[in-house]
Enzyme design. Sequence first.
Site, PDB file in Angstrom:
ATOM      1  N   VAL A 175       0.844  -1.203   0.000  1.00 42.78           N
ATOM      2  CA  VAL A 175       0.000   0.000   0.000  1.00 42.78           C
ATOM      3  C   VAL A 175       0.878   1.251   0.000  1.00 42.78           C
ATOM      4  O   VAL A 175       0.581   2.241  -0.670  1.00 42.78           O
ATOM      5  CB  VAL A 175      -0.950  -0.005   1.216  1.00 42.78           C
ATOM      6  CG1 VAL A 175      -1.715   1.313   1.314  1.00 42.78           C
ATOM      7  CG2 VAL A 175      -1.924  -1.163   1.104  1.00 42.78           C
TER       8      VAL A 175
ATOM      9  N   ASN B 227       1.409   8.043   4.556  1.00 45.14           N
ATOM     10  CA  ASN B 227       1.074   8.014   3.133  1.00 45.14           C
ATOM     11  C   ASN B 227      -0.102   8.915   2.783  1.00 45.14           C
ATOM     12  O   ASN B 227      -0.108   9.571   1.746  1.00 45.14           O
ATOM     13  CB  ASN B 227       0.749   6.566   2.723  1.00 45.14           C
ATOM     14  CG  ASN B 227       1.462   6.159   1.456  1.00 45.14           C
ATOM     15  OD1 ASN B 227       2.591   6.569   1.235  1.00 45.14           O
ATOM     16  ND2 ASN B 227       0.808   5.360   0.636  1.00 45.14           N
TER      17      ASN B 227
ATOM     18  N   ASP C  19      -6.091  28.444 -36.901  1.00 43.24           N
ATOM     19  CA  ASP C  19      -6.921  29.059 -37.923  1.00 43.24           C
ATOM     20  C   ASP C  19      -6.457  30.501 -38.098  1.00 43.24           C
ATOM     21  O   ASP C  19      -5.905  31.102 -37.178  1.00 43.24           O
ATOM     22  CB  ASP C  19      -8.385  29.010 -37.466  1.00 43.24           C
ATOM     23  CG  ASP C  19      -9.352  29.416 -38.569  1.00 43.24           C
ATOM     24  OD1 ASP C  19      -9.003  29.254 -39.743  1.00 43.24           O
ATOM     25  OD2 ASP C  19     -10.451  29.888 -38.243  1.00 43.24           O
TER      26      ASP C  19
ATOM     27  N   THR D 269       0.596  12.966   5.922  1.00 40.34           N
ATOM     28  CA  THR D 269       1.819  13.766   5.836  1.00 40.34           C
ATOM     29  C   THR D 269       2.181  14.081   4.389  1.00 40.34           C
ATOM     30  O   THR D 269       2.606  15.186   4.067  1.00 40.34           O
ATOM     31  CB  THR D 269       2.986  13.033   6.520  1.00 40.34           C
ATOM     32  OG1 THR D 269       2.623  12.753   7.860  1.00 40.34           O
ATOM     33  CG2 THR D 269       4.240  13.878   6.492  1.00 40.34           C
ATOM     34  N   ASP D 270       2.023  13.099   3.500  1.00 46.93           N
ATOM     35  CA  ASP D 270       2.375  13.319   2.093  1.00 46.93           C
ATOM     36  C   ASP D 270       1.392  14.248   1.385  1.00 46.93           C
ATOM     37  O   ASP D 270       1.768  15.000   0.492  1.00 46.93           O
ATOM     38  CB  ASP D 270       2.414  11.976   1.344  1.00 46.93           C
ATOM     39  CG  ASP D 270       3.585  11.106   1.796  1.00 46.93           C
ATOM     40  OD1 ASP D 270       4.395  11.615   2.590  1.00 46.93           O
ATOM     41  OD2 ASP D 270       3.663   9.959   1.359  1.00 46.93           O
TER      42      ASP D 270
ATOM     43  N   ASP E 202     -14.080  22.272 -38.615  1.00 48.94           N
ATOM     44  CA  ASP E 202     -12.894  22.018 -37.788  1.00 48.94           C
ATOM     45  C   ASP E 202     -13.078  20.874 -36.795  1.00 48.94           C
ATOM     46  O   ASP E 202     -12.107  20.400 -36.223  1.00 48.94           O
ATOM     47  CB  ASP E 202     -12.528  23.287 -37.004  1.00 48.94           C
ATOM     48  CG  ASP E 202     -12.176  24.455 -37.910  1.00 48.94           C
ATOM     49  OD1 ASP E 202     -11.463  24.229 -38.897  1.00 48.94           O
ATOM     50  OD2 ASP E 202     -12.632  25.573 -37.643  1.00 48.94           O
TER      51      ASP E 202
ATOM     52  N   ASN F 147       7.873   7.424  -0.254  1.00 49.73           N
ATOM     53  CA  ASN F 147       7.466   6.019  -0.205  1.00 49.73           C
ATOM     54  C   ASN F 147       8.656   5.077  -0.275  1.00 49.73           C
ATOM     55  O   ASN F 147       8.678   4.032   0.388  1.00 49.73           O
ATOM     56  CB  ASN F 147       6.484   5.719  -1.350  1.00 49.73           C
ATOM     57  CG  ASN F 147       5.140   6.381  -1.128  1.00 49.73           C
ATOM     58  OD1 ASN F 147       4.923   7.039  -0.125  1.00 49.73           O
ATOM     59  ND2 ASN F 147       4.226   6.217  -2.072  1.00 49.73           N
TER      60      ASN F 147
END
Length: 884
Positions: A279, A723, A326, A726-727, A633, A695
């Site tokens: 994980v 994970n 264009d 904090t991240d 177009d 990680n």
Amino acid sequence: MKWYQLGERELMDKLSTNRMKGITNEVAAARLKKFGLNQLNQRQRSSLLFLFLKQFQDFMVLVLLAATLLSGLLGEYVDAIAIIVIVLMNSILGFFQEQKAEKSLAKLKELSAPVAHVLRGGEWLTIPSTDIVVGDIVKLSSGDRIVADMRIIKEKSLEIEESALTGESVPVNKTSNKISQDNIEFADQHNMAYMGTLVTKGTGLAVVVATGMQTVMGQIADLLVQTKAQPTPLERRLENLGKILIVIALLLTVMVVGVGIWQGHPLYDMFLSGISLAVAAIPEGLPAIVTVALSLGVQRMIKKKAIVRRLSAVETLGNTTVICSDKTGTLTENKMTVKQLYVNHQLIDVTGDGHELKGSFYVNQQKTQDRLIKEALLYGMLCSHASIKKQNNKWLMDGDPTEIALLVAAYKADLNEQSLESYKNIDEIAFDSDRKRMTVIVEDSLNRRFAITKGAPDVLLPRSNYILDDKGKRPITSKDNNNINQQVDHMAASALRTIAICIKPLSTETTFDNHSIENNLTFVGLAGIIDPPRKEVKQAIKACKDAGIKTVMITGDHAKTATAIAKQLNLITREDAVLTGYQLNQMSDQSLSEKIDDIHVFARVTPTHKLRIVQALQQKGHIVAMTGDGVNDAPALKASDIGISMGIAGTDVAKEASSLVLLDDNFITIEAAIKEGRNIYENIRKFIRYLLASNVGEILVMLFAIMLSYPLPLIPVQILWVNLVTDGLPAMALGLDQPEQNVMKMPPRPVKEGVFSRGLGVKIITRGLMIGLVTLFAFITAYQNDPTHLTYARTIAFTTLVMAQLIHVFDCRSERSVFARNPLQNLYLIAAVISSILLLLLVIYYPPLQIIFETLPIRSNDWIYVVSMAAIPTVLFGFIPSKK
């Protein structure tokens, strides 16, 4: 069938119809049964459930679902629910994206008129446009939407606006005469009218030659169905990243469980630890943070007058190597402007572009107020149906673009609506595409009458016996004729459309005979008119060139006009950089591929050409941004890596097929969007670097501890907390980082560049290794000091890991060194780091959370040791700068 080449009798025979009676209701019913309704086909729509379930086929989504399962097995139901929410949000966004794609053809159908006036069995009927069949005789009037493809058999001053199909901004004068030329594009078939276009002036009769999917509009609809939208570089990179991470996760799980069992750890504990690391290897918050970063970019883009319809398109702009733009309205003003006059034997330059009512007149760079300039422009005002009105402090222009240009030029000469009050319009001979001229008969306040004729110089000059100069009216000479023709050629070389203005005095007894009125004229002057380039576009194109981005003009306009504009914008320096639609038809795909990198202007092109150009550039490895505003177009917009439609002039079909809509229809907004896109991609790289390095540190500290026969330094719930909490905040703040210097001086990223290119992979591994080592060293030191307090040692390891990551985040702001940028420049990041530290203190010192996360309060003297260890990776690598 080349209907434009057939005369009326042959046309009627081929279609088994009659101009005076049309077809019978019985014949119409039979043809309707055989060929179907006059409407555009729509592909079989998928069920809403199928569209929703389809969103879960994405590989990254499967990775997230696997992470959800693993979190559930750990009993971390809050984490599992959070991941499920992320998956559902992404799937719902994709679901609505699919639904929008389904709307493109529906928008095409809306361009068909609800009813049409047809001749059936000698009677004029009003019928639903869906019931129109080949062979129907249709009456055309100003304001009518053309319901099918038709061959015009009768017309009077008929003009049709075809910009939705051709990109040509000026209404097309239509004729009923057959055209003998072979293999000409539909834009040059002036005796044809096409489904979805609009009658702007005059009347006419036409016979239907194609309905439904057999029309030009139908062919575009078919292209739109067959054309697949391309995944963006970011989508491809994230998909590849997901595959890498899932492989890493599986390998780590097997390795940790295997080594742990071999070292004698309990099977159950190792199984939980293995799953925790798996994980940890997958940054569950990454898709959410990418989405947030892109969304914030979208908000900034709106302030710069661009609306993003597809989030990942923001990043794709930053990766663009070619912009196919264009001409009309994007590179130019889309406002016809008088740039030169030839009056009184003088070539006069006119300042002021677009619909600016202020300007001056210059001869050889010397300002002039020649009275004949004013006189010539007054005649142009009188021979016109255009108008200028002031409403709510804004000037509103109404009428034919050419006539508006003459009217604006007159205002620059201090003429206005009051200047016309002493004149009365007596009669008019309307403009005719065969005659190429228009005449009005005017009476002034002294009851003097005169005719004013404006039209093509090659038509009016042979009809002029006199010329007007500062000495008055005198017979025109061959020298005068030569001078005028030279000026016409000079203006044409600059892609100016030339309009001649002539007058003729009349007696009050004169009978108004069309032929005699327009002969024996007095030549007054010439006007050279063009849709000028936008002032700011030249610099924007240069900025794109400095950034390694090639700008290509793709237009339905004539090659000479396109070339002149391209030269003014410094797009080209030589004639062979221009390719026409006719030349494209003669080239194989291989020949086009070999030559396409040297072409900067494509003129007189069709929808099929545009699609072919985009695909040829993509085959050469380019990331293509395509701009457009018309129905024509839409297929190319959809096929390009990023389609950019016009917010002002754009049709609904073009907007539905595009990823980005320009609110101001301005090329300079594309440049701003590219700068924003580049910054967003660099910010995405920053938080990928931050998340994965963190990680890697978590994984290595666990792996090394097991290999060294130490207890696990972190428990699963601590890993998940780091994970997801904090991240998350610092990574999101990195998404708000300001661009580094010279972001628009760097070349576009290589098309095949991976997420880990330019040394990012090395930075992730080296920084992650150091974070893991200092965390492990802090754990071992604390554990050896007091082996009975494993929980305290784990708290030390947990705190060191978090602090190392929070210090490391500042290193991620620059490709070069942590010291290369001011750390206080990103206040969002400062706030995120402070918030993460406060959350860490809660986990360590708040008793209820201590129970959940198995932590103990850290002594004050240990904080110095923890922070010192945590700073080592960032400080160490800060003195080893890397080249960007």
